[in-house]
Design a protein around this motif. Structure first.
Motif, short mmCIF file in Angstrom:
data_model
loop_
_atom_site.label_atom_id
_atom_site.label_comp_id
_atom_site.label_asym_id
_atom_site.label_seq_id
_atom_site.Cartn_x
_atom_site.Cartn_y
_atom_site.Cartn_z
N GLU A 91 0.83 -1.22 0.00
CA GLU A 91 0.00 0.00 0.00
C GLU A 91 0.86 1.26 0.00
O GLU A 91 0.48 2.27 -0.61
CB GLU A 91 -0.95 0.00 1.19
CG GLU A 91 -1.98 -1.15 1.18
CD GLU A 91 -2.72 -1.29 -0.15
OE1 GLU A 91 -2.92 -2.44 -0.60
OE2 GLU A 91 -3.05 -0.25 -0.78
N ASN A 99 -9.79 -6.45 8.07
CA ASN A 99 -9.11 -6.92 6.86
C ASN A 99 -7.69 -6.35 6.82
O ASN A 99 -7.49 -5.15 7.03
CB ASN A 99 -9.91 -6.45 5.64
CG ASN A 99 -9.26 -6.89 4.33
OD1 ASN A 99 -8.21 -6.37 3.97
ND2 ASN A 99 -9.87 -7.85 3.67
N ASP A 137 -7.14 -3.33 4.56
CA ASP A 137 -7.68 -2.12 5.20
C ASP A 137 -6.71 -1.63 6.27
O ASP A 137 -6.39 -0.44 6.37
CB ASP A 137 -9.03 -2.45 5.88
CG ASP A 137 -10.20 -2.40 4.91
OD1 ASP A 137 -11.24 -3.01 5.24
OD2 ASP A 137 -10.09 -1.74 3.85
N LYS A 195 -3.70 0.11 4.82
CA LYS A 195 -4.01 1.46 4.34
C LYS A 195 -4.02 2.48 5.50
O LYS A 195 -3.67 3.65 5.30
CB LYS A 195 -5.35 1.48 3.60
CG LYS A 195 -5.26 0.76 2.25
CD LYS A 195 -6.60 0.64 1.56
CE LYS A 195 -6.43 -0.08 0.22
NZ LYS A 195 -7.74 -0.38 -0.42
N THR A 211 -13.10 -2.32 12.82
CA THR A 211 -14.28 -2.06 11.99
C THR A 211 -15.41 -1.43 12.80
O THR A 211 -16.32 -0.82 12.27
CB THR A 211 -14.82 -3.39 11.40
OG1 THR A 211 -15.31 -4.19 12.51
CG2 THR A 211 -13.74 -4.14 10.65
N ASN A 229 -11.79 7.19 11.82
CA ASN A 229 -12.58 7.60 10.66
C ASN A 229 -12.51 9.10 10.45
O ASN A 229 -12.27 9.59 9.33
CB ASN A 229 -14.04 7.20 10.83
CG ASN A 229 -14.26 5.70 11.03
OD1 ASN A 229 -15.29 5.29 11.51
ND2 ASN A 229 -13.30 4.87 10.69
N TRP A 233 -9.46 7.46 7.86
CA TRP A 233 -9.40 6.07 7.41
C TRP A 233 -10.64 5.34 7.87
O TRP A 233 -11.14 5.57 8.97
CB TRP A 233 -8.16 5.39 8.01
CG TRP A 233 -8.21 3.90 7.85
CD1 TRP A 233 -7.72 3.17 6.80
CD2 TRP A 233 -8.82 2.96 8.74
NE1 TRP A 233 -8.01 1.83 7.00
CE2 TRP A 233 -8.68 1.68 8.17
CE3 TRP A 233 -9.50 3.09 9.97
CZ2 TRP A 233 -9.16 0.52 8.79
CZ3 TRP A 233 -10.00 1.96 10.58
CH2 TRP A 233 -9.83 0.68 10.00
N LYS A 234 -11.16 4.45 7.04
CA LYS A 234 -12.33 3.64 7.44
C LYS A 234 -12.22 2.26 6.80
O LYS A 234 -11.80 2.14 5.64
CB LYS A 234 -13.61 4.33 6.95
CG LYS A 234 -14.90 3.71 7.47
CD LYS A 234 -16.11 4.60 7.06
CE LYS A 234 -17.45 3.94 7.30
NZ LYS A 234 -17.72 3.58 8.71
N ALA A 235 -12.54 1.23 7.56
CA ALA A 235 -12.48 -0.14 7.02
C ALA A 235 -13.51 -0.26 5.90
O ALA A 235 -14.64 0.23 6.01
CB ALA A 235 -12.79 -1.14 8.12
N GLN A 236 -13.10 -0.88 4.80
CA GLN A 236 -13.98 -0.97 3.62
C GLN A 236 -14.46 -2.40 3.36
O GLN A 236 -15.56 -2.60 2.89
CB GLN A 236 -13.20 -0.50 2.37
CG GLN A 236 -12.63 0.90 2.46
CD GLN A 236 -13.72 1.96 2.54
OE1 GLN A 236 -14.77 1.84 1.90
NE2 GLN A 236 -13.51 2.99 3.37
N GLU A 237 -13.62 -3.39 3.63
CA GLU A 237 -13.90 -4.75 3.17
C GLU A 237 -14.94 -5.44 4.04
O GLU A 237 -14.94 -5.30 5.27
CB GLU A 237 -12.60 -5.58 3.15
CG GLU A 237 -11.49 -5.00 2.26
CD GLU A 237 -11.92 -4.86 0.80
OE1 GLU A 237 -11.49 -3.89 0.17
OE2 GLU A 237 -12.70 -5.73 0.33
N THR A 285 -13.33 -10.79 3.11
CA THR A 285 -12.08 -11.00 3.85
C THR A 285 -11.82 -12.48 4.09
O THR A 285 -10.71 -12.97 3.90
CB THR A 285 -12.15 -10.24 5.19
OG1 THR A 285 -12.37 -8.84 4.91
CG2 THR A 285 -10.87 -10.39 5.99
#
Ligand code: WQD
Length: 371
Positions: A48, A265, A268, A271, A296, A340, A345-349, A354
């Protein structure tokens, strides 16, 4: 094939990344040192960082990973990071590296021993390795104008929180293991160092439970021996490497009786480190040491995760309910609001994607004859 070219421009030398074939130049950002960069979270973070345009230097003593992870990273990004087989306990080697790789602007520090159970059996190994490695880096940084350090911390520092979801200002409790203790002490070492007018700053990322693998299936979690963590044990059981998964307890004070965790994940999570590096280098930090929960915000029980694995992969899992595991906390999940809103940053998956990525990684390992 990618080469780094120096292209002089009016104001200052800029470093460009160019692919010989395409001859296109992408301005390269700063050089980042990643300790433990061939490990599970480290390797995903290197990918990343490179995707974000940073130049990466990896050091790793390969005590819990393999050098061919560097090849896999290059396969994914097309850029081969510099790699040195160095132990962070070796201060002389670190100094030589800093001379060999001038202009390192920040460090992401993953290199540490991290098996909870082993730390109970071998506490001195954990205190020596995890504390002295960090101390060496903190001593080195001002000598080579390295601005800041992102530290790999853990939700373990909270123990069993009194209030859930857990926020960054939750009280730090007595650690359940020497491993957890080293994370708490390392955080304090960083705070005291920054307070002593050291010019450096820091971002502490408290991970919840990292799981999954890169969608290419080229990098993932490769535990030594019998996996301690849940998801690699699940995928090895599904692959037939392990006979049966033991669910450690279904008599806890939770809806289905099994423990609850916040499974994040690994891509995530990786990142989040890029965001943290950006905060340090762009001097966006609101205080010299910032802390973020990287989760998350959703708690899942062990049994819910097992069923989610079966549904998302179509693979039936052989498991039984066993006794509780010593040292387990009952339930913990993050309040990710600060990450966030402040870290951006925010978890996406999804958990389903996962778990599919974890299974895909296990299948790839089997195809390569690794497991
Ligand atoms: C999760 C749940 C087990 C294996 C540890 C570290 C933490 C972080 C993540 C580094 C628990 C249950 C497990 C099995 C099971 N590490 N389980 N059968 O203990 O929450 O956290 O790893 O950053 O710092 O402490 O993770 O995956 O070991 O366990 O039932 O075969 O799965 O009891 O409830 P844990 P885990």
């Amino acid at each position: 094939m990618v080469k780094i070219r120096e292209k002089s421009v009016k104001t200052k030398k800029k470093r460009y990344l160019c692919t010989i074939e395409q001859k296109n130049y992408v301005e390269m950002k700063e050089k980042i040192l990643v300790t433990g960069g061939t490990g599970f979270i480290g390797s995903h973070t290197v990918v990343e960082l490179q995707n974000a345009g940073y130049e990466v230097v990896i050091i790793d003593n390969l005590s819990n990973s393999k050098a061919d992870v560097v090849d896999s990273i290059e396969q994914i990004t097309g850029i081969r990071p510099a790699f040195y087989n160095i132990d962070c306990l070796d201060f002389t080697a670190l100094r030589l590296l800093a001379h060999k790789e001038p202009d390192i602007k920040a460090i992401i520090h993953f290199a540490a021993s991290k098996a909870v159970g082993e730390s109970v059996e071998k506490p001195l190994k954990y205190y020596r390795n995890n504390l002295n490695s960090l101390i060496n880096l903190l001593e080195l940084m001002p000598q080579f104008n390295i601005q800041g350090i992102v530290f790999s911390s853990s939700c373990t520092v909270y123990g069993q929180p009194d209030v859930l979801p857990v926020t960054e200002d939750a009280p730090i409790k007595q650690a359940e293991s020497p491993y957890g203790q080293t994370k708490q002490i390392c955080e304090q070492i960083i705070r005291d160092t920054v307070k002593s007018c050291s010019p450096i700053t820091s971002v502490l990322l408290r991970y919840f439970n990292p799981i999954g693998a890169h969608p290419t299936g080229l990098i993932g979690e490769l535990p030594n021996g019998v996996p301690q963590n849940l998801v690699p044990f699940i995928t090895q059981t599904a692959m037939g490497i392990r006979e049966q998964l033991s669910v450690f307890g279904d008599d806890y004070d939770t809806p289905d009786g099994s423990c609850i965790r916040d499974y994040i994940n690994v891509v995530d999570l990786a990142k989040a480190h890029v965001h943290a590096i950006g905060r340090i280098l762009q001097k966006k930090q609101l205080e010299p040491v910032e802390v973020f929960n990287i989760g998350t915000g959703r708690g899942l029980s062990v049994l819910e995760l097992v069923h989610a694995f079966e549904e998302s992969t179509g693979v039936k899992l052989n498991y039984r309910i066993a006794g509780r595991r010593a040292g387990d906390i009952v339930k913990v999940w993050a309040d990710p609001k600060k990450a966030n809103e402040v870290l951006g940053w925010k978890a996406q998956e999804t958990i389903e994607d996962t778990l599919r990525s974890a299974w895909n990684w296990q299948v790839k390992l089997r195809e390569k004859g690794v497991q």
